[in-house]
Write a protein that holds these residues in place. Structure first.
Motif, PDB file in Angstrom:
ATOM      1  N   HIS A  13       0.810  -1.217   0.000  1.00  0.00           N
ATOM      2  CA  HIS A  13       0.000   0.000   0.000  1.00  0.00           C
ATOM      3  C   HIS A  13       0.851   1.278   0.000  1.00  0.00           C
ATOM      4  O   HIS A  13       0.340   2.354  -0.271  1.00  0.00           O
ATOM      5  CB  HIS A  13      -1.014  -0.018   1.151  1.00  0.00           C
ATOM      6  CG  HIS A  13      -2.256  -0.749   0.755  1.00  0.00           C
ATOM      7  ND1 HIS A  13      -3.391  -0.109   0.356  1.00  0.00           N
ATOM      8  CD2 HIS A  13      -2.510  -2.065   0.639  1.00  0.00           C
ATOM      9  CE1 HIS A  13      -4.303  -0.992   0.028  1.00  0.00           C
ATOM     10  NE2 HIS A  13      -3.790  -2.186   0.190  1.00  0.00           N
ATOM     11  N   LEU A  14       2.133   1.108   0.262  1.00  0.00           N
ATOM     12  CA  LEU A  14       3.053   2.239   0.148  1.00  0.00           C
ATOM     13  C   LEU A  14       3.722   2.268  -1.228  1.00  0.00           C
ATOM     14  O   LEU A  14       4.594   3.092  -1.488  1.00  0.00           O
ATOM     15  CB  LEU A  14       4.119   2.167   1.251  1.00  0.00           C
ATOM     16  CG  LEU A  14       3.599   2.342   2.682  1.00  0.00           C
ATOM     17  CD1 LEU A  14       4.717   2.075   3.690  1.00  0.00           C
ATOM     18  CD2 LEU A  14       3.027   3.738   2.871  1.00  0.00           C
ATOM     19  N   GLY A  15       3.333   1.332  -2.105  1.00  0.00           N
ATOM     20  CA  GLY A  15       3.856   1.311  -3.458  1.00  0.00           C
ATOM     21  C   GLY A  15       5.111   0.486  -3.663  1.00  0.00           C
ATOM     22  O   GLY A  15       5.795   0.647  -4.674  1.00  0.00           O
ATOM     23  N   GLU A  16       5.423  -0.407  -2.728  1.00  0.00           N
ATOM     24  CA  GLU A  16       6.623  -1.245  -2.819  1.00  0.00           C
ATOM     25  C   GLU A  16       6.351  -2.467  -3.702  1.00  0.00           C
ATOM     26  O   GLU A  16       5.670  -3.402  -3.294  1.00  0.00           O
ATOM     27  CB  GLU A  16       7.049  -1.717  -1.422  1.00  0.00           C
ATOM     28  CG  GLU A  16       7.442  -0.597  -0.491  1.00  0.00           C
ATOM     29  CD  GLU A  16       8.782   0.013  -0.840  1.00  0.00           C
ATOM     30  OE1 GLU A  16       9.635  -0.681  -1.420  1.00  0.00           O
ATOM     31  OE2 GLU A  16       8.964   1.214  -0.543  1.00  0.00           O
ATOM     32  N   LYS A  17       6.906  -2.462  -4.911  1.00  0.00           N
ATOM     33  CA  LYS A  17       6.679  -3.556  -5.853  1.00  0.00           C
ATOM     34  C   LYS A  17       7.262  -4.886  -5.347  1.00  0.00           C
ATOM     35  O   LYS A  17       6.696  -5.941  -5.583  1.00  0.00           O
ATOM     36  CB  LYS A  17       7.267  -3.226  -7.218  1.00  0.00           C
ATOM     37  CG  LYS A  17       6.496  -2.154  -7.940  1.00  0.00           C
ATOM     38  CD  LYS A  17       7.089  -1.881  -9.310  1.00  0.00           C
ATOM     39  CE  LYS A  17       6.343  -0.747  -9.979  1.00  0.00           C
ATOM     40  NZ  LYS A  17       6.908  -0.406 -11.283  1.00  0.00           N
ATOM     41  N   GLN A  18       8.396  -4.800  -4.639  1.00  0.00           N
ATOM     42  CA  GLN A  18       9.018  -6.037  -4.140  1.00  0.00           C
ATOM     43  C   GLN A  18       8.114  -6.739  -3.130  1.00  0.00           C
ATOM     44  O   GLN A  18       8.101  -7.969  -3.055  1.00  0.00           O
ATOM     45  CB  GLN A  18      10.389  -5.768  -3.514  1.00  0.00           C
ATOM     46  CG  GLN A  18      11.457  -5.489  -4.539  1.00  0.00           C
ATOM     47  CD  GLN A  18      11.956  -4.049  -4.423  1.00  0.00           C
ATOM     48  OE1 GLN A  18      11.433  -3.251  -3.661  1.00  0.00           O
ATOM     49  NE2 GLN A  18      12.959  -3.723  -5.220  1.00  0.00           N
ATOM     50  N   ALA A  19       7.370  -5.977  -2.364  1.00  0.00           N
ATOM     51  CA  ALA A  19       6.448  -6.565  -1.392  1.00  0.00           C
ATOM     52  C   ALA A  19       5.335  -7.314  -2.124  1.00  0.00           C
ATOM     53  O   ALA A  19       4.957  -8.423  -1.733  1.00  0.00           O
ATOM     54  CB  ALA A  19       5.862  -5.497  -0.477  1.00  0.00           C
ATOM     55  N   LEU A  20       4.829  -6.740  -3.203  1.00  0.00           N
ATOM     56  CA  LEU A  20       3.801  -7.409  -4.008  1.00  0.00           C
ATOM     57  C   LEU A  20       4.366  -8.695  -4.611  1.00  0.00           C
ATOM     58  O   LEU A  20       3.689  -9.733  -4.616  1.00  0.00           O
ATOM     59  CB  LEU A  20       3.290  -6.485  -5.113  1.00  0.00           C
ATOM     60  CG  LEU A  20       2.152  -7.054  -5.963  1.00  0.00           C
ATOM     61  CD1 LEU A  20       0.885  -7.227  -5.130  1.00  0.00           C
ATOM     62  CD2 LEU A  20       1.879  -6.147  -7.161  1.00  0.00           C
TER      63      LEU A  20
END
Length: 184
Positions: A13-20
């Motif tokens: 939700h903070l925009g971190e692609k690696q987390a997705l």
């Protein structure tokens, strides 16, 4: 570092692609398996998984830790998206059953949780009246709309809604740890 699902969700939700990507790696096979079980179509199951992760990335799906486990929420979103896709194509399978284990290779923890929750839910549903059991089955597990159920049984829509509402009220009492939600 082994991030928890909640931490990864917040990072997404903070925009971190690696987390997705980490969430995707962790759940893609399980979600595909569940969607394939519901849809019976490989391509459609792949579309559903993609749509679920798009919803996650675009913040259309909002998770709240107070309402249950992240994995359960993600699986519920996958189930609902699968049924929505079938409804769009008017292809609700008549043999869809609840509480069955996905055919892919989920983790042992997910298998145990799935079996326990499915067993508790089946037991709780079996204690409902026959009419409530039928309404829950058709609405939640076969994906029929309340209006469709009313039309099929030639009963008022309000009766269908009342039976489902009462069934959910009883299920919440019998299985408080299960995230049973009402429909509209």
């Amino acid at each position: 570092m082994n991030d928890t699902d909640a931490e990864l969700y917040e990072q997404v939700h903070l925009g971190e692609k690696q987390a997705l990507e980490k969430i995707y790696d962790r759940y893609e096979k399980l979600l595909f398996s569940l969607s394939y079980k519901i849809t019976g179509q490989k391509e459609l199951a792949e579309e559903v998984v993609q749509e679920v992760f798009i919803k996650l990335w675009t913040k259309k799906g909002i998770y709240s830790a107070s309402k249950g486990k992240f994995s359960s929420w993600l699986m519920t979103m996958t189930r609902n998206t699968s049924i929505d896709q079938l409804r769009k194509r008017k292809e609700i399978p008549s043999d869809f059953e609840y509480g069955e284990i996905p055919s892919e290779n989920p983790s042992v923890e997910n298998l145990v949780e799935w079996k326990e929750e499915g067993s508790m839910l089946r037991q709780a549903i079996s204690e409902l009246g026959a009419e409530q059991q039928k309404m829950v089955d058709l609405f939640y597990f076969k994906g029929l709309s309340q209006q469709h159920i009313a039309d099929e049984f030639d009963i008022p829509l309000g009766t269908v809604k009342g039976r489902i509402r009462l069934a959910l009220k009883h299920l919440k009492k019998m299985v408080p740890q299960t995230n049973v939600k009402g429909g509209k």
